[in-house]
Design a protein around this motif. Structure first.
Motif, mmCIF file in Angstrom:
data_model
loop_
_atom_site.group_PDB
_atom_site.id
_atom_site.type_symbol
_atom_site.label_atom_id
_atom_site.label_comp_id
_atom_site.label_asym_id
_atom_site.label_seq_id
_atom_site.Cartn_x
_atom_site.Cartn_y
_atom_site.Cartn_z
ATOM 1 N N CYS A 53 0.845 -1.206 0.000
ATOM 2 C CA CYS A 53 0.000 0.000 0.000
ATOM 3 C C CYS A 53 0.881 1.258 0.000
ATOM 4 C CB CYS A 53 -0.944 0.013 1.205
ATOM 5 S SG CYS A 53 -2.252 -1.206 1.082
ATOM 6 N N SER A 54 1.968 1.234 0.792
ATOM 7 C CA SER A 54 2.881 2.385 0.844
ATOM 8 C C SER A 54 3.474 2.653 -0.533
ATOM 9 C CB SER A 54 4.036 2.137 1.813
ATOM 10 O OG SER A 54 3.557 1.826 3.083
ATOM 11 N N GLN A 67 -8.432 -2.213 2.114
ATOM 12 C CA GLN A 67 -9.380 -3.295 1.809
ATOM 13 C C GLN A 67 -9.422 -3.560 0.308
ATOM 14 O OE1 GLN A 67 -9.876 -0.864 3.922
ATOM 15 N NE2 GLN A 67 -10.964 -1.529 5.743
ATOM 16 N N ALA A 68 -9.403 -2.481 -0.480
ATOM 17 C CA ALA A 68 -9.458 -2.631 -1.943
ATOM 18 C C ALA A 68 -8.202 -3.346 -2.438
ATOM 19 C CB ALA A 68 -9.590 -1.263 -2.609
ATOM 20 N N ILE A 69 -7.045 -2.970 -1.896
ATOM 21 C CA ILE A 69 -5.791 -3.619 -2.312
ATOM 22 C C ILE A 69 -5.808 -5.088 -1.898
ATOM 23 C CG2 ILE A 69 -3.260 -3.611 -2.062
ATOM 24 C CD1 ILE A 69 -4.490 -1.230 -3.697
ATOM 25 N N HIS A 72 -7.724 -6.933 -4.433
ATOM 26 C CA HIS A 72 -6.913 -7.132 -5.637
ATOM 27 C C HIS A 72 -5.946 -8.303 -5.425
ATOM 28 C CE1 HIS A 72 -8.260 -3.856 -8.068
ATOM 29 N NE2 HIS A 72 -7.860 -2.897 -7.259
ATOM 30 N N LEU A 73 -5.373 -8.371 -4.227
ATOM 31 C CA LEU A 73 -4.426 -9.453 -3.917
ATOM 32 C C LEU A 73 -5.130 -10.810 -3.951
ATOM 33 C CD1 LEU A 73 -2.349 -7.753 -1.079
ATOM 34 C CD2 LEU A 73 -1.530 -8.361 -3.362
ATOM 35 N N ASP A 74 -6.389 -10.840 -3.498
ATOM 36 C CA ASP A 74 -7.162 -12.095 -3.540
ATOM 37 C C ASP A 74 -7.344 -12.570 -4.975
ATOM 38 O OD1 ASP A 74 -7.391 -12.168 -0.805
ATOM 39 O OD2 ASP A 74 -9.422 -11.332 -0.743
ATOM 40 N N ASP B 73 -0.837 -7.643 8.810
ATOM 41 C CA ASP B 73 -0.781 -6.853 7.580
ATOM 42 C C ASP B 73 0.504 -6.032 7.471
ATOM 43 O OD1 ASP B 73 -3.116 -7.830 6.591
ATOM 44 O OD2 ASP B 73 -4.373 -6.211 7.361
ATOM 45 N N GLY B 74 1.412 -6.219 8.429
ATOM 46 C CA GLY B 74 2.710 -5.537 8.366
ATOM 47 C C GLY B 74 2.651 -4.060 8.697
ATOM 48 N N ILE B 75 1.630 -3.666 9.483
ATOM 49 C CA ILE B 75 1.429 -2.233 9.761
ATOM 50 C C ILE B 75 2.196 -1.781 11.010
ATOM 51 C CG2 ILE B 75 -0.286 -0.460 10.285
ATOM 52 C CD1 ILE B 75 -2.353 -2.323 8.877
ATOM 53 N N PRO B 76 3.152 -0.856 10.844
ATOM 54 C CA PRO B 76 3.837 -0.308 12.016
ATOM 55 C C PRO B 76 2.975 0.801 12.625
ATOM 56 C CG PRO B 76 4.824 0.545 10.009
ATOM 57 C CD PRO B 76 3.648 -0.277 9.589
#
Lengths: 125, 131
Positions: A53-54, A67-69, A72-74, B73-76
């Motif tokens: 996402c970053s 959630q949208a990303i 997409h990953l699913d 989810d890897g969130i810091p």
């Protein structure tokens, strides 16, 4: 018994869904955001949802919700284009290129100039 | 109004105290025993009068699913600023710190994410000089 029925029904649905997507890698790569996700996973394998996402936001200006990303990953995972694995307590994503071979096999890229550049008369008007 | 305290919720306050001081290099500002737990706050060596970081015990039941979801989810949830992410990454890696995300250039910032061994992912970030 009910739990078992429910479970097998869920498994069946997932299989049908996976089969459907697997046949349709075209749908998976038809979306620009999903193509950028694959680009970023090629750049670095084993990313968390947060890192993806970053990168989408900061490098590509794609401000879709987490959630949208995730959805997409699913789709990409169901098409077999990414795999996920747990590392520690985090879920990480990897690109898998193998399903894309089907495209090249279906429409082989010819190295023969005569075939790549067909004669004028063979082009339908 | 100023930002006075910020916190990280930790599995084990004493283990966290060691990691945050010995590995990360923060300085203890307060360490006051309060029964089972302690009131522990840290400051940066670079800003001893700056914002304090509270090492909060993870006692509340809601903390468990919340942190699990963040880490999955890897969130810091917490970020620290450094001058050079790459150098800090090498320094911490040599001390055995596990990174979930190595230094990544995101245009205006460089970030990396590591596991604090106390249940949290922490981001270090460096703002790049704008041309």
């Amino acid at each position: 018994m009910q739990v078992h029925d429910c479970l097998s029904w869920t498994v069946t649905c997932k299989r049908i869904l996976a089969l459907d997507y697997h046949l349709d890698i075209y749908r998976a790569i038809a979306d620009r955001t999903r193509r950028v996700i694959l680009d970023e996973l090629v750049d670095r394998s084993g990313q968390s949802l947060f890192e993806l996402c970053s990168r989408l936001t900061m490098k590509h200006g794609i401000n879709s919700s987490r959630q949208a990303i995730s959805q997409h990953l699913d789709v990409l995972e169901a098409a077999g284009l990414i795999r996920t694995r747990r590392e520690g307590r985090s879920k990480l994503h990897w690109f898998v290129g193998a399903p894309l071979k089907a495209i090249g096999e279906r429409w082989p890229i010819s190295t023969d100039d005569n075939i790549s550049n067909p004669p004028e008369e063979s082009i339908p008007q | 109004m100023r930002i006075h305290l910020s916190g990280v919720v930790v599995d084990d306050q004493q283990k966290a105290l060691r990691f945050y001081t010995e590995t990360l290099g923060f300085r203890v500002k307060h360490n006051i025993p309060l029964g089972e737990h302690s009131w522990i706050t840290l400051v940066s060596e670079e800003a001893p009068e700056g914002t304090q970081l509270v090492l909060e015990p993870a006692g509340h039941p809601a903390v468990v699913p919340f942190r699990k979801a963040l880490v999955e989810d890897g969130i810091p949830y917490t970020a620290f600023a450094v001058d050079d992410v790459e150098a800090e990454y090498e320094r911490l890696l040599a001390m055995g710190v596990r990174f979930v995300q190595p230094p990544t250039d995101l245009g205006t910032v460089v970030t990396a994410v590591f596991d604090d061994t106390c249940g949290n992912l922490i981001q270090i970030m460096e703002e790049k000089a704008q041309p």
